[in-house]
Design an enzyme around this catalytic site. Structure first.
Site, PDB file in Angstrom:
ATOM      1  N   GLY A   1       2.902   3.814   4.869  1.00 20.83           N
ATOM      2  CA  GLY A   1       2.202   5.036   5.409  1.00 20.83           C
ATOM      3  C   GLY A   1       1.988   5.017   6.642  1.00 20.83           C
TER       4      GLY A   1
ATOM      5  N   LYS B   1       5.549   5.566  -2.795  1.00 24.73           N
ATOM      6  CA  LYS B   1       6.175   4.228  -2.595  1.00 24.73           C
ATOM      7  C   LYS B   1       7.287   3.806  -3.631  1.00 24.73           C
ATOM      8  CE  LYS B   1       3.656   2.377   0.965  1.00 24.73           C
ATOM      9  NZ  LYS B   1       2.787   0.998   1.583  1.00 24.73           N
TER      10      LYS B   1
ATOM     11  N   ASP C   1       0.042   1.265  -2.515  1.00 32.09           N
ATOM     12  CA  ASP C   1       1.107   0.233  -2.674  1.00 32.09           C
ATOM     13  C   ASP C   1       1.165   0.322  -4.248  1.00 32.09           C
ATOM     14  OD1 ASP C   1       1.573  -0.586  -0.039  1.00 32.09           O
ATOM     15  OD2 ASP C   1      -0.099  -1.895  -0.165  1.00 32.09           O
TER      16      ASP C   1
ATOM     17  N   ASP D   1       5.012  -3.624   2.223  1.00 29.78           N
ATOM     18  CA  ASP D   1       4.151  -2.834   2.886  1.00 29.78           C
ATOM     19  C   ASP D   1       3.918  -3.480   4.309  1.00 29.78           C
ATOM     20  OD1 ASP D   1       1.711  -0.882   3.456  1.00 29.78           O
ATOM     21  OD2 ASP D   1       0.374  -2.663   3.140  1.00 29.78           O
ATOM     22  N   PHE D   2       3.342  -2.660   5.248  1.00 32.24           N
ATOM     23  CA  PHE D   2       3.044  -3.196   6.563  1.00 32.24           C
ATOM     24  C   PHE D   2       1.820  -3.439   6.877  1.00 32.24           C
ATOM     25  CE2 PHE D   2       3.051  -3.421  11.246  1.00 32.24           C
ATOM     26  CZ  PHE D   2       4.108  -3.987  11.187  1.00 32.24           C
ATOM     27  N   ASP D   3       0.995  -2.622   7.248  1.00 25.91           N
ATOM     28  CA  ASP D   3      -0.295  -2.738   7.464  1.00 25.91           C
ATOM     29  C   ASP D   3      -1.343  -3.408   6.454  1.00 25.91           C
ATOM     30  OD1 ASP D   3      -0.729  -1.593  10.137  1.00 25.91           O
ATOM     31  OD2 ASP D   3      -0.459   0.351   9.063  1.00 25.91           O
TER      32      ASP D   3
END
Length: 211
Positions: free
Chosen positions: A96, A141, A168, A7-9
């Site tokens: 997202g 995801k 997630d 995941d990013f954020d």
């Protein structure tokens, strides 16, 4: 070969892209409230994302780029990605959040990942439209991870997912190893391991013979 999907954020980055964008429109507090409700699984992710995007209608493309330029990777994230790349492991970002912010943050650290699956904020006549488009609005995801694994010839049991929020959960539930990075309470019970720093994540990968 192993596939590691981040995941990013909230995971690779401690920046929150929509909040950075929202600050440029004076709606950051409303953005943060919507994000928190979504991450705690109080409202659907697609609904939350559309609500946040709608608050950005009219933001100039120049201001949006300035916000993307403020996105930062967590300390140690670039080094970990670089080590995974050098080990021949397929690295992916499934978020997202927005592709442009991911690209800017990676570029700043001079590091790349093999795949980015992210959303976009369309621009018309130099301004954000207030819409959002991309594969991870209605799409989830788990499907994105399965698609990447299929393309790369990696069985799902050999995939690793790293995330923190409710959106997630789908990939954490299907991955061979589910790692929570400072996970929300609704997420933690679904994780095989929990870490709070990139150095801990690297040690976990070393312990599991990923690195």
């Amino acid at each position: 070969m192993t596939l590691v999907a981040f995941d990013f954020d909230g995971t690779l980055s401690d920046s929150e892209m929509t909040v950075l964008l929202g600050e440029r429109m004076g709606v950051a507090d409303r953005m943060a409230e919507i994000t928190e409700r979504a991450m705690n699984d109080e409202i659907g992710y697609a609904e939350s994302l559309r609500e946040r995007a709608s608050l950005l209608e009219g933001l100039s493309e120049e201001e949006a780029e300035a916000a993307y330029g403020e996105v930062r990777l967590r300390p140690g994230a670039a080094e970990l990605i670089r080590a995974l790349n050098e080990a021949g492991i397929h690295t992916a970002v499934l978020t997202g959040g927005f592709e442009r912010g991911v690209e800017r943050a990676l570029s700043r650290e001079d590091v790349t990942v093999d795949s980015i699956v992210a959303n976009r904020l369309p621009v018309e006549q130099g301004e954000l439209t207030g819409e959002v488009e991309g594969p991870l609005i209605e799409g989830t995801k788990d499907d994105a991870l399965a698609d990447l694994a299929d393309v790369e010839g990696v069985v799902m049991a050999e995939t690793i997912a790293v995330g923190d929020g409710a959106n997630d959960l789908p990939m954490l539930q299907v991955a061979g190893l589910a790692v929570g990075f400072l996970p929300k309470p609704a997420v933690e019970s679904y994780c095989d391991a929990v870490v709070g720093e990139m150095s801990e994540l690297r040690r976990l990968f070393e312990d599991r013979d990923v690195l």
